[in-house]
Design an enzyme around this catalytic site. Structure first.
Site, PDB file in Angstrom:
ATOM      1  N   GLY A 102     157.277 -11.353   4.589  1.00  0.00           N
ATOM      2  CA  GLY A 102     156.527  -9.981   4.915  1.00  0.00           C
ATOM      3  C   GLY A 102     156.983  -8.994   4.020  1.00  0.00           C
ATOM      4  O   GLY A 102     156.941  -9.341   2.453  1.00  0.00           O
ATOM      5  N   ILE A 137     154.855 -13.209  18.195  1.00  0.00           N
ATOM      6  CA  ILE A 137     156.045 -13.553  18.534  1.00  0.00           C
ATOM      7  C   ILE A 137     156.490 -12.929  19.730  1.00  0.00           C
ATOM      8  O   ILE A 137     157.409 -13.491  20.508  1.00  0.00           O
ATOM      9  CB  ILE A 137     157.019 -13.298  17.402  1.00  0.00           C
ATOM     10  CG1 ILE A 137     158.351 -14.381  17.877  1.00  0.00           C
ATOM     11  CG2 ILE A 137     157.324 -12.273  16.896  1.00  0.00           C
ATOM     12  CD1 ILE A 137     159.093 -15.002  16.304  1.00  0.00           C
ATOM     13  N   ASN A 168     166.323  -5.909  10.242  1.00  0.00           N
ATOM     14  CA  ASN A 168     166.959  -5.080   9.097  1.00  0.00           C
ATOM     15  C   ASN A 168     168.506  -5.035   9.479  1.00  0.00           C
ATOM     16  O   ASN A 168     168.871  -5.208  10.559  1.00  0.00           O
ATOM     17  CB  ASN A 168     166.614  -3.650   8.761  1.00  0.00           C
ATOM     18  CG  ASN A 168     166.816  -2.759   9.922  1.00  0.00           C
ATOM     19  OD1 ASN A 168     167.693  -2.320  10.200  1.00  0.00           O
ATOM     20  ND2 ASN A 168     165.380  -2.067  10.336  1.00  0.00           N
ATOM     21  N   VAL A 206     157.997  -7.589  12.168  1.00  0.00           N
ATOM     22  CA  VAL A 206     158.476  -8.153  13.363  1.00  0.00           C
ATOM     23  C   VAL A 206     159.536  -7.428  14.056  1.00  0.00           C
ATOM     24  O   VAL A 206     159.481  -7.192  15.372  1.00  0.00           O
ATOM     25  CB  VAL A 206     159.003  -9.465  12.916  1.00  0.00           C
ATOM     26  CG1 VAL A 206     159.728 -10.270  13.887  1.00  0.00           C
ATOM     27  CG2 VAL A 206     157.735 -10.490  12.283  1.00  0.00           C
ATOM     28  N   ASP A 207     160.453  -6.862  13.372  1.00  0.00           N
ATOM     29  CA  ASP A 207     161.629  -6.255  13.709  1.00  0.00           C
ATOM     30  C   ASP A 207     161.074  -4.999  14.580  1.00  0.00           C
ATOM     31  O   ASP A 207     161.460  -4.888  15.835  1.00  0.00           O
ATOM     32  CB  ASP A 207     162.423  -5.538  12.831  1.00  0.00           C
ATOM     33  CG  ASP A 207     163.917  -4.974  13.230  1.00  0.00           C
ATOM     34  OD1 ASP A 207     164.274  -5.317  14.438  1.00  0.00           O
ATOM     35  OD2 ASP A 207     164.504  -4.265  12.616  1.00  0.00           O
TER      36      ASP A 207
END
Length: 187
Positions: free
Chosen positions: A127, A12, A25, A34-35
């Site tokens: 996830g 991404i 989060n 991802v974060d």
């Protein structure tokens, strides 16, 4: 305008779109998955924007199911839309499924308010938050399709493409199967 829903297997952080959605989060200050990838690749500009948000309106963090935008920093996108997905708890399925759907609705609304025409989503909550991938895919695709069909005219009116960027062949296959079940093979 006809909006396309596309599926791609990939990273991404490499998507050339107007808005990339971050499965954040609640602290908005980075994390894993991802974060963490978005914060690492996007650079300190994203974290600085997130800190400004925490110092103002979101002092206690971003609630689950909500969305907020920042700069995309060094990502090949214009903005990052941060949304906090729910942790999967079977005993609270209905409430948490509603929150997961809200992540997609609120992210699309936020992107539309920015003027985005292309948006890339990860598989929010599928996830480390433990959401069963097939159910996460069904909720994601059906919610986005509902928004684009006019379920929320503010969120879907100007979008040309909503892209699900799925990490790994397995997750891509899960989303492809869910799309076929929801919309048919040509969906």
């Amino acid at each position: 305008m006809v909006t396309r829903i596309t599926l791609v297997e990939g990273d991404i952080t490499e998507q050339q779109v107007d808005a990339v959605v971050n499965a954040a989060n609640s602290s908005l200050l980075g994390g894993g998955g991802v974060d963490g990838a978005i914060h690492r690749r996007g650079g300190p500009e994203i974290l600085a924007d997130c800190r400004r948000l925490r110092a103002s309106h979101w002092g206690k963090g971003l609630p689950t199911g909500r969305a907020v935008a920042t700069t995309a920093g060094r990502l090949p996108a214009r903005w990052v839309v941060h949304t906090v997905g729910p942790v999967f708890l079977e005993g609270e399925y209905e409430e948490r499924a509603g929150l997961l759907a809200s992540c997609y609705r609120e992210s699309l609304r936020t992107a539309a308010e920015l003027g985005a025409r292309t948006v890339a989503f990860p598989a929010v909550s599928a996830g480390i938050f433990g959401w069963p991938p097939a159910d996460a895919a069904r909720i994601a695709l059906s919610t986005v399709a509902e928004v684009l069909a006019g379920g929320d005219a503010r969120a879907g009116a100007e979008l040309a493409e909503v892209r699900f960027v799925l990490f790994g062949a397995e997750m891509y296959g899960v989303f492809e199967q869910a799309r076929a079940e929801l919309f048919g093979r040509d969906g």
